[in-house]
Write a protein that holds these residues in place. Structure first.
Motif, PDB file in Angstrom:
ATOM      1  N   GLU A  20      -6.758  -4.018 -13.264  1.00 44.93           N
ATOM      2  CA  GLU A  20      -5.982  -2.967 -12.593  1.00 44.93           C
ATOM      3  C   GLU A  20      -6.754  -2.448 -11.389  1.00 44.93           C
ATOM      4  O   GLU A  20      -7.988  -2.369 -11.412  1.00 44.93           O
ATOM      5  CB  GLU A  20      -5.733  -1.816 -13.593  1.00 44.93           C
ATOM      6  N   ARG A  21      -6.050  -2.088 -10.305  1.00 43.03           N
ATOM      7  CA  ARG A  21      -6.668  -1.499  -9.113  1.00 43.03           C
ATOM      8  C   ARG A  21      -5.785  -0.347  -8.621  1.00 43.03           C
ATOM      9  O   ARG A  21      -4.557  -0.451  -8.633  1.00 43.03           O
ATOM     10  CB  ARG A  21      -6.752  -2.532  -7.963  1.00 43.03           C
ATOM     11  N   ARG A  22      -6.396   0.722  -8.185  1.00 45.32           N
ATOM     12  CA  ARG A  22      -5.653   1.849  -7.601  1.00 45.32           C
ATOM     13  C   ARG A  22      -6.370   2.299  -6.349  1.00 45.32           C
ATOM     14  O   ARG A  22      -7.607   2.377  -6.351  1.00 45.32           O
ATOM     15  CB  ARG A  22      -5.634   3.045  -8.568  1.00 45.32           C
ATOM     16  N   SER A  23      -5.616   2.597  -5.298  1.00 46.88           N
ATOM     17  CA  SER A  23      -6.265   3.160  -4.114  1.00 46.88           C
ATOM     18  C   SER A  23      -5.272   3.992  -3.315  1.00 46.88           C
ATOM     19  O   SER A  23      -4.080   4.048  -3.639  1.00 46.88           O
ATOM     20  CB  SER A  23      -6.842   2.051  -3.236  1.00 46.88           C
ATOM     21  N   ALA A  24      -5.777   4.638  -2.290  1.00 43.07           N
ATOM     22  CA  ALA A  24      -4.922   5.492  -1.446  1.00 43.07           C
ATOM     23  C   ALA A  24      -4.398   4.706  -0.238  1.00 43.07           C
ATOM     24  O   ALA A  24      -3.880   5.286   0.704  1.00 43.07           O
ATOM     25  CB  ALA A  24      -5.711   6.715  -0.996  1.00 43.07           C
ATOM     26  N   GLU A  25      -4.541   3.356  -0.284  1.00 42.55           N
ATOM     27  CA  GLU A  25      -4.062   2.539   0.838  1.00 42.55           C
ATOM     28  C   GLU A  25      -2.555   2.301   0.758  1.00 42.55           C
ATOM     29  O   GLU A  25      -2.087   1.168   0.640  1.00 42.55           O
ATOM     30  CB  GLU A  25      -4.810   1.207   0.873  1.00 42.55           C
ATOM     31  N   GLY A  26      -1.795   3.381   0.832  1.00 43.15           N
ATOM     32  CA  GLY A  26      -0.346   3.260   0.835  1.00 43.15           C
ATOM     33  C   GLY A  26       0.144   2.711   2.165  1.00 43.15           C
ATOM     34  O   GLY A  26      -0.653   2.328   3.031  1.00 43.15           O
ATOM     35  N   LEU A  70      -7.154  -8.382  -4.395  1.00 40.33           N
ATOM     36  CA  LEU A  70      -7.090  -9.633  -5.178  1.00 40.33           C
ATOM     37  C   LEU A  70      -8.494 -10.211  -5.347  1.00 40.33           C
ATOM     38  O   LEU A  70      -8.871 -10.664  -6.436  1.00 40.33           O
ATOM     39  CB  LEU A  70      -6.169 -10.639  -4.478  1.00 40.33           C
ATOM     40  N   ASP A  71      -9.280 -10.148  -4.265  1.00 40.86           N
ATOM     41  CA  ASP A  71     -10.668 -10.640  -4.334  1.00 40.86           C
ATOM     42  C   ASP A  71     -11.472  -9.832  -5.349  1.00 40.86           C
ATOM     43  O   ASP A  71     -12.262 -10.390  -6.120  1.00 40.86           O
ATOM     44  CB  ASP A  71     -11.343 -10.536  -2.955  1.00 40.86           C
ATOM     45  N   ALA A  72     -11.255  -8.523  -5.327  1.00 37.18           N
ATOM     46  CA  ALA A  72     -12.042  -7.639  -6.195  1.00 37.18           C
ATOM     47  C   ALA A  72     -11.831  -7.939  -7.684  1.00 37.18           C
ATOM     48  O   ALA A  72     -12.729  -7.725  -8.498  1.00 37.18           O
ATOM     49  CB  ALA A  72     -11.700  -6.184  -5.899  1.00 37.18           C
ATOM     50  N   ILE A  73     -10.638  -8.420  -8.025  1.00 39.73           N
ATOM     51  CA  ILE A  73     -10.402  -8.738  -9.444  1.00 39.73           C
ATOM     52  C   ILE A  73     -10.504 -10.237  -9.686  1.00 39.73           C
ATOM     53  O   ILE A  73     -10.263 -10.714 -10.805  1.00 39.73           O
ATOM     54  CB  ILE A  73      -9.025  -8.239  -9.949  1.00 39.73           C
ATOM     55  N   GLY A  74     -10.861 -11.005  -8.655  1.00 40.04           N
ATOM     56  CA  GLY A  74     -10.990 -12.456  -8.799  1.00 40.04           C
ATOM     57  C   GLY A  74      -9.689 -13.128  -9.227  1.00 40.04           C
ATOM     58  O   GLY A  74      -9.670 -13.980 -10.131  1.00 40.04           O
TER      59      GLY A  74
END
Lengths: 304, 304
Positions: free
Chosen positions: B30-36, B53-57
């Motif tokens: 799971e990933r969450r960010s403020a990059e709306g 996608l890279d961050a979670i491989g």
């Protein structure tokens, strides 16, 4: 020739207006400035008043009668509130003298409705009422005073039985400047009370006030789906806010009660358009005239 | 062990959420960010997505399904609108493929109601609906999705018959920060949906929606006349806005229609308090769960 008899001052939050009046109400001199309560709190109420009196060469012994926010707690001298129901003459009797002044300066009180479910206050508009209604008036009337915080007053046989404030003007400003709808109305041109988007919105919201915050969103969705033009969007926004106010005011009175509109300029004309669209019978009194006449009537009663 | 099958993304105006899902819906990352959308419009949608996608491989061939504002005209690729009335399966069929990507990336369309009198749009909430309602659902329901622009959707036998947006959250913010009422609520502490000033305001406005802009002023006059406390004032403001929304939503449906609340956290709890105060029968579905389940159902249908 008319002799100067009183100085009348309408001292609001953001504006100051002064008239040198004869006993019969002839205007012998006039001053207007932006030195409302907000400015005068910093620079001093006495100094602001004196500068305007000097500018018109007001005789040193002439009394001054003030209405409006100068009488608020954060104003010059607190003039309190008269509780409704009240006769308009009670307002005159509640005038408070400003201490420490050589000249006789008095400030008129406001009106308060202490009802826990619908607490309400006014300060300044009670003087417009005084000027707009003659003491011989009988029967019931609804007096509408549009503005930032519009007031609707139920007057019966010369007394105020109840009143309600609607935040129409301030909400219109906040919505058109501080929300997503600002994009929809940004390029709007001037419109009148006959503009079709305005009258349609007034009728729609008068019939369905519960949909107000939904209809506001149609400024955005109408733009996305139907290319709603900016001027139509702004007219619709205005119609939603004014239609909601009239629906609310009518819910507290009989629909057929005659309306007295104390208004002028573009805003007064929008309310005239709304009343016409809703088949509401109304008469108009100029707001400036009303407050000056109210101050005159009060001054004549206080200094006979 | 669960194999990764899809990437699901909820891409809103101000937030980005991504889940790596198995075919059965297990959350593998799971990933969450403020990059709306607002941020991604400047930095590039493809780059923002790739970094997560890279961050979670994420495996290179996994397809990505996106819902929300990324499909708006000013977003990544415009995914248009499906017109209501519509079945929820029409949303799946309207998914638009993002061109120029090695990976299969699709964006779900929004819903549009083209009715000239009540034009409306949603983007993202249709996916929550998809996740919250099972395809076998019959009968009529009102689905409430509270937020900046709350949505109320009438669902009948698995299809959307109509919907309405209410600007509740945005108006609450604008009123509590940009008007004279900001002083009345400035020092408020947290309150719940059981707070008496909140439930009293909900009931009052549900019964008298036409008085909304008058009742707003009682935050000020209640403070002046009765020393209304800041927390009570803010709870009353919230009750006025939510009560008005529910009154509006009910005016378009039968009062006894069961309500499905897709909400969570403090805001969801306020709506639960309002429904209880009004004796409205409701069930709750977590908003996060709903959007993830909706994306999963859509992904399983698109890539069987």
């Amino acid at each position: 020739m008319s002799e100067p008899a009183f100085i009348a001052v309408d001292w609001g939050t953001t504006s100051f207006r002064l008239w040198l009046l004869s006993r019969s109400g002839a205007v012998l001199a006039e001053r207007r400035s932006a030195e409302g309560m907000t400015t005068a709190m910093r620079t001093g109420f006495a100094d602001v008043l004196q500068a305007h009196l000097d500018a018109i060469g007001a005789p040193a012994d002439l009394p001054v009668l003030v209405c409006g926010m100068a009488g608020a707690r954060q104003g010059w001298v607190e003039a309190g509130y008269i509780d409704v129901p009240a006769s308009l003459s009670a307002v005159l009797e509640g005038a408070v003298r400003v201490p420490g002044q050589t000249r006789d300066v008095r400030i008129l009180p406001g009106l308060a409705q202490r009802d826990k479910g619908a607490p309400d206050v006014m300060r300044g508009e009670e003087t417009q009422l005084l000027g707009a209604l003659s003491s011989g008036d009988s029967g019931e009337k609804l007096v509408c005073m549009p503005g930032t915080h519009s007031k609707w007053v139920t007057v019966k046989d010369g007394g105020v039985t109840r009143f309600a404030t609607f935040m129409t003007g301030e909400l219109f400003e906040a919505i058109s400047k501080q929300t997503i709808l600002s994009h929809a109305v940004a390029e709007a041109e001037a419109f009148t009370g006959e503009h079709e988007a305005f009258t349609a919105a007034v009728r729609d919201i008068y019939a369905h006030p519960e949909l107000a915050t939904n209809r506001l969103f149609t400024l955005r969705s109408g733009q996305l789906l139907h290319g709603l033009a900016a001027t139509d969007a702004k007219a619709r926004l205005s119609g939603i806010m004014i239609g909601l106010e009239i629906a609310g005011a009518h819910s507290q009175a009989k629909r057929e009660t005659p309306v007295v509109l104390i208004g002028s300029g573009a805003l007064g004309a929008l309310y005239e358009g709304a009343f016409t669209a809703l088949d509401i019978h109304y008469t108009v009194i100029d707001a400036d005239d009303a407050v000056r006449r109210g101050l005159l009537a009060a001054a004549n009663a206080i200094w006979p």
